[in-house]
Structure formats: structure tokens, C-alpha cells
Design a protein around this motif. Structure first.
Motif, PDB file in Angstrom:
ATOM      1  N   THR A   1       0.828  -1.207   0.000  1.00  0.00           N
ATOM      2  CA  THR A   1       0.000   0.000   0.000  1.00  0.00           C
ATOM      3  C   THR A   1       0.864   1.259   0.000  1.00  0.00           C
ATOM      4  O   THR A   1       0.640   2.189  -0.786  1.00  0.00           O
ATOM      5  N   HIS A   2       1.865   1.315   0.871  1.00  0.00           N
ATOM      6  CA  HIS A   2       2.687   2.520   0.972  1.00  0.00           C
ATOM      7  C   HIS A   2       3.610   2.687  -0.230  1.00  0.00           C
ATOM      8  O   HIS A   2       3.831   3.814  -0.692  1.00  0.00           O
ATOM      9  N   LEU A   3       4.146   1.596  -0.760  1.00  0.00           N
ATOM     10  CA  LEU A   3       4.985   1.702  -1.952  1.00  0.00           C
ATOM     11  C   LEU A   3       4.166   2.181  -3.145  1.00  0.00           C
ATOM     12  O   LEU A   3       4.648   2.958  -3.986  1.00  0.00           O
ATOM     13  N   SER A   4       2.921   1.748  -3.212  1.00  0.00           N
ATOM     14  CA  SER A   4       2.041   2.217  -4.278  1.00  0.00           C
ATOM     15  C   SER A   4       1.765   3.707  -4.133  1.00  0.00           C
ATOM     16  O   SER A   4       1.786   4.460  -5.117  1.00  0.00           O
ATOM     17  N   GLN A   5       1.527   4.146  -2.892  1.00  0.00           N
ATOM     18  CA  GLN A   5       1.274   5.571  -2.654  1.00  0.00           C
ATOM     19  C   GLN A   5       2.493   6.424  -3.001  1.00  0.00           C
ATOM     20  O   GLN A   5       2.359   7.566  -3.460  1.00  0.00           O
ATOM     21  N   LEU A   6       3.672   5.850  -2.791  1.00  0.00           N
ATOM     22  CA  LEU A   6       4.916   6.569  -3.116  1.00  0.00           C
ATOM     23  C   LEU A   6       5.276   6.443  -4.595  1.00  0.00           C
ATOM     24  O   LEU A   6       6.285   7.006  -5.034  1.00  0.00           O
ATOM     25  N   GLU A   7       4.456   5.692  -5.351  1.00  0.00           N
ATOM     26  CA  GLU A   7       4.664   5.499  -6.788  1.00  0.00           C
ATOM     27  C   GLU A   7       6.065   4.952  -7.088  1.00  0.00           C
ATOM     28  O   GLU A   7       6.774   5.406  -7.988  1.00  0.00           O
ATOM     29  N   VAL A   8       6.451   3.952  -6.307  1.00  0.00           N
ATOM     30  CA  VAL A   8       7.761   3.336  -6.481  1.00  0.00           C
ATOM     31  C   VAL A   8       7.720   2.403  -7.693  1.00  0.00           C
ATOM     32  O   VAL A   8       6.864   1.511  -7.773  1.00  0.00           O
TER      33      VAL A   8
END
Length: 568
Positions: free
Chosen positions: A474-481
């Protein structure tokens, strides 16, 4: 009345025995023993039929009858309503809730309605009982007298384990206890009237470096300090009783001081209650008892004063306390000549205090010990690890118990000592230690989520752990990694289960409210799929939903889902 009670109890016994067996598998968090009195008085006062339960009768039973007959109001406040809930569920699920009873959902709603009032009634009984106990005079070491003052103390910061272990290794009394145990050997026979003969006592004194006392009577009766060290050796598990009146040294005793810090502190804690051996021992037993608890009384006053006191002032205060608590207190104080000498000598030997001129001061090890003693007495005191030595797991566990503003302060202070990337790594590693601890996971993810791109390496590593993957994705997606996996539906369901776990931990009403917030349709849809998630609490949560959800269709769907989960 006695005959009626015996007959009713006999009727109930088979049913309660079956309920206890049922509860082990279906309601492990309840205490079946608390159901007995409630079921018995329901049978005696409200219904001849064991299976007929009405809302009004349930209310009267809990709010009118039980406060008059309950034996342990503290246990009842914590566990009676969940136990009765489990019992009613058992009656319903096994077909024993008789026709003419109110529905299980209505009975459970009544339990919710009376919960606050029932707990208040139990707390009144607890307060009344404590009032009766307060009439009994404690000794000088009764921490309860200082409960309010202890609760108002500023936060006490405890030193790192490495520092405390290093101090414990230097405690002279533990070294003496070790030497005495090593001298005892692998199988020394002890006497019935005196543990050791006079000749053996003289050898033991030499082994621990104590002088032989000048006495005309038996030496064994003139060495109380040696017997205190003997008792300390037993407390530390350096000495162990054997068969046929023998005592033997434990295998690893000679290795003290141990290399491992945790082993050192474990041993030191085993001997912590030896502080009581510091109390003066006088020739007159009544005078000795008048000064009982003096060492603890000294310790708690040091803690309340911030760790140090003027010796003369402390002595005067304790002398007055002894006189107030016991009519022989003044005589005992005078007979002891220097009453604080034995407690201070013992506490110095155990590494807990130090004397600087006319000032007596707690050492960091002493502060740690007093905090543990206060905690053992079930008294609240705000003690926390020093920020610089607090592990990520300690921080997360502590913050879960603090108000939000205090938790934020702790996190901010802890983060200032670390680079953001390192902080993220430590927090997520801590969150992955226990797959059943949803609260720690949510806290860690929330904090790491504020660190932005600095946390990306830690999030990538967390993808490897099933319990943390949903948060990491979820957080990596939000950071657009780039290249990071998108969160799946299973990830979303895992996050929901974590939130439900936390909500359930807050209590039944909070859990029901959280379910109602998302509506029965959404809950029903989730129940169709969420049973497949390998979450540590999925079965427990499905069981709880089946018991507490006010919508019968949702409760039925939860029971179906629970069956499927248990079949995996």
C-alpha cells in the motif's frame, strides 16, 4: 433454603460441566467458573426451567441479585458478563434455550445495556472491600500508603539493560551467595534444628568472608547475616533443596557473574525480594516486628523524593512512621540503636543504594528494583525505558498504552536519535516479530508512513513478510515506487482484519459499532471472502461477529464463514 440450593446445584451440574467443555473450544476467552453462581441464582429466583431466560430476569439477576452474592467482585467486573454471554450462546447453539425465552440477540443486547451499571456495582463492592482492608494497619513497607503519591510522580526513566547488568555483576551480596553455594557443594546434608553445625558455620563464614562472632552460645544462633545470605542463595537459585535433608549447588552457580546480560538481570530479579532481609533483627521478636518493612519504607521514600534523601531527615521520618504504626515502634527504634544501618548495608550489598556523605541515593539498579516492587504491589507508576536505550518494539508497546499526544512525544524523541531509513527498518522489524499483534503492526506502519521516500528500502524488505506485505504494498504504491507490486484484494482484506482485531480488543460495544459503521451489506460481502485470509485472528473474529452482530443474517453468514475457515 440450603436444601433448595443443593437441589438446584445438582440439577445444574451436568449442564455446567458440558458448558465448560464447550467453552474451551468456542469461547476460550471466557471464564466458565463465573457462570455457576449466575446460573444457580437464575434457577433459584427466576425460573424453574434451566433453559428459560428473559431479558427482565437477566437484568434483575445481574443488577439486583449478583451484587448480594458475588464472592469476587473484581473477577466479576472483568469476566461475568462475557461468561454469561458465552453460556447463553451455548444454550442457544445446543438447542437448550427453551421456547418462550427471549432471543439470544435480545439477551445479548440486554447484557450490553446493563454492562456499565453492573461494572459500577462491582467496583463499589471492590471499594467497600478495600475500605475494610484499609482498617488493618500495614507495616513500614506498605506501598499502598503511597499509591496516590506514586501515581503523581513524573515519568521515571529506567537505564539500559547493559548498564543495569554491569551494575548487578558488581553486587557484593550476589558474589557472597555464590561463594556460599559453591562451598555447600553437590549434596551437603543439613540438620533439622540448625541447618549447619557450628563447625560448618565457621567454614561457611570463612567462605563468604565474614568474621566469626564473639558468642558464648551456639555460633549458628549468632549469625543472622549468614542465614540471610543463605536465603538469598536459595532465592537466586544458586542453592536447591535435594532429597533426604540435603541441599546442593546449582550447576552454573560458579559461573556468576554470567556473560549474558539477560541472564544476569533475571538472576538479580530473582533475589530482589531479599530487600526484606535488610530489616533489623532484634533480640525481642515483638520489637523486630515493629520495624518490619523498614527497608521497603526507606526505598519508597527515596523514589518519591526523586532518588535521594538526607539521611537524618529520612531517619526522623521513618522513626515517626514506626511510632505511628505500632505502639512498640519507638521502643524498637531505640533498641535498634542505628535502625537504618542494616537496611542500608543490605541495599548497598545488592547494588541498590549508595551513600554520599549524609545523602542516601538510589542507584539506577535501585530505581529499577523499586519500580518492580511497586509494580508487584499492583500500584501504578509511570516508568519507561530511557529514550536512547528504547528498542523499537518497546517504543511501539509503550505507545499503545499512552494518550496520543504522549505517544507522539515519545516517537518524536526516539526518531531524533536515528536516521529516518534506520528508524523505518527497526520499526518494521519490530512489527514483524509477532504475527498476532495487529496493534503493533498498525502503529509501526502509521509512523513509517510519515517518513516518505526514506522508508522505501524498509518497505521493500517488509514485502517479504506476509503480515507486513499489505502495508508495504500500500505505501509503496502511494509513493509510486517503480516496480513495486500493487496491493491485492487479499491485502485489503488483511488490513480490515487487523482493524477489526484492534476494535475487538477495545470491547464488545466498540466492535459492534465498528461493524455497524460499514453496514450489514458490506460486512456480509466481506464474510464471503475474508475467511480465506490466513490471519491469526480470523476465526476468533468470525466467531465474535456471529455472537454480537445485531443483524441475524450477518450473524448467520459469520457462522458459515467460521465453519469454512476451520475446514481449511
Amino acid at each position: 433454603m440450603t436444601d433448595r440450593i443443593e437441589v438446584a446445584a445438582a440439577e445444574l451440574r451436568p449442564l455446567l460441566e458440558e458448558f465448560i467443555m464447550w467453552a474451551r473450544a468456542n469461547a476460550p476467552g471466557s471464564d466458565p467458573e463465573l457462570v455457576g453462581p449466575a446460573a444457580l441464582w437464575h434457577r433459584l429466583a427466576f425460573s424453574q426451567d434451566l433453559g428459560t431466560w428473559k431479558r427482565a430476569d437477566l437484568r434483575n439477576l445481574l443488577l439486583d441479585r449478583m451484587p448480594k452474592v458475588v464472592e469476587d467482585p473484581d473477577a466479576a467486573a472483568d469476566g461475568m458478563l462475557p461468561a454469561v454471554d458465552a453460556y447463553l450462546t451455548f444454550l442457544s447453539q445446543t438447542g437448550r434455550l427453551a421456547k418462550g425465552s427471549d432471543s439470544l440477540a435480545d439477551l445479548q443486547a440486554e447484557l450490553d445495556d446493563v454492562e456499565d451499571e453492573f461494572v459500577d456495582l462491582m467496583e463499589e463492592l471492590i471499594d467497600d472491600g478495600e475500605g475494610e482492608e484499609d482498617e488493618e494497619t500495614g507495616d513500614l513497607g506498605d506501598f499502598e500508603m503511597f499509591a496516590d503519591e506514586l501515581a503523581e510522580l513524573d515519568t521515571i526513566r529506567l537505564r539500559p539493560d547493559t548498564e543495569l547488568a554491569a551494575a548487578a555483576r558488581e553486587a557484593p551480596l550476589i558474589a557472597k551467595a555464590r561463594d556460599l553455594a559453591v562451598w555447600v557443594g553437590s549434596g551437603r546434608r543439613v540438620g533439622e534444628e540448625t541447618l549447619l553445625s557450628d563447625a560448618e558455620v565457621e567454614e561457611a563464614l570463612a567462605a563468604v568472608g565474614l568474621p566469626r562472632p564473639e558468642t558464648e552460645g551456639p555460633v549458628a544462633e549468632a549469625v543472622p547475616y549468614l542465614w540471610n545470605i543463605w536465603n538469598l542463595a536459595v532465592d537466586l537459585e544458586f542453592l536447591e533443596p535435594g532429597d533426604a535433608n540435603t541441599v546442593a549447588v546449582q550447576d552454573d552457580t560458579s559461573e556468576w557473574p554470567f556473560d549474558d546480560d539477560e541472564d544476569v538481570l533475571d538472576a538479580w530479579m530473582l533475589g530482589l525480594h531479599s530487600v526484606d532481609y535488610g530489616d533489623p533483627e532484634l533480640d525481642d521478636d515483638d520489637l523486630t516486628m515493629a520495624l518490619a518493612g523498614l527497608t521497603r519504607g526507606l526505598l519508597v521514600r527515596l523514589l518519591l523524593a526523586g532518588g535521594s534523601r538526607d539521611l537524618d531527615e529520612l531517619s526522623q521520618e521513618l522513626a515517626e512512621a514506626a511510632a505511628d504504626l505500632d505502639e512498640l515502634g519507638s521502643d524498637a527504634w531505640e533498641a535498634a540503636v542505628d535502625p537504618l544501618a542494616p537496611p542500608i548495608d543490605w541495599l548497598i550489598g545488592y547494588g541498590m543504594v549508595e551513600v554520599d556523605g549524609k545523602t542516601l541515593r538510589l542507584t539506577p539498579l535501585g530505581t529499577e528494583g523499586v519500580v518492580h516492587l511497586v509494580d508487584d504491589a499492583d500500584i501504578e507508576v509511570d516508568a519507561r525505558p530511557a529514550i536512547e536505550s528504547m528498542s523499537a518494539h518497546e517504543l511501539l508497546a509503550l505507545s499503545a498504552e499512552l494518550p496520543e499526544d504522549e505517544a507522539d512525544t515519545e516517537f518524536a524523541a526516539w526518531m531524533r536519535l536515528r536516521e529516518p531509513g534506520k528508524a523505518a527498518e527497526e520499526l518494521l522489524e519490530a512489527a514483524g516479530e509477532d504475527e498476532s499483534d495487529a496493534l503493533i503492526r498498525v502503529q509501526a506502519a502509521s509512523v513509517v508512513g510519515t517518513l516518505g521516500e526514506a522508508a522505501i528500502p524498509a518497505w521493500r524488505e517488509a514485502l517479504k513478510q506476509p503480515t507486513l506485505r499489505p502495508y508495504a504494498a500500500t505505501h509503496l504504491s502511494q509513493l509510486e515506487v517503480e516496480g513495486a507490486p500493487e496491493p491485492t484484494q487479499d491485502d485489503t482484506h488483511w488490513l480490515i482484519l487487523d482493524m477489526w482485531t484492534i476494535s475487538a480488543g477495545l470491547g464488545r460495544s466498540e466492535f459492534v459499532s465498528s461493524l455497524q459503521d460499514i453496514g450489514p451489506d458490506m460486512v456480509g460481502n466481506l464474510l464471503e471472502v475474508i475467511w480465506k485470509i490466513p490471519h491469526a485472528h480470523v476465526e476468533e473474529l468470525l466467531d465474535l461477529i456471529s455472537q454480537v452482530h445485531p443483524d441475524k443474517q450477518v450473524a448467520k453468514a459469520a457462522r458459515r464463514a467460521l465453519f469454512k475457515a476451520r475446514s481449511l
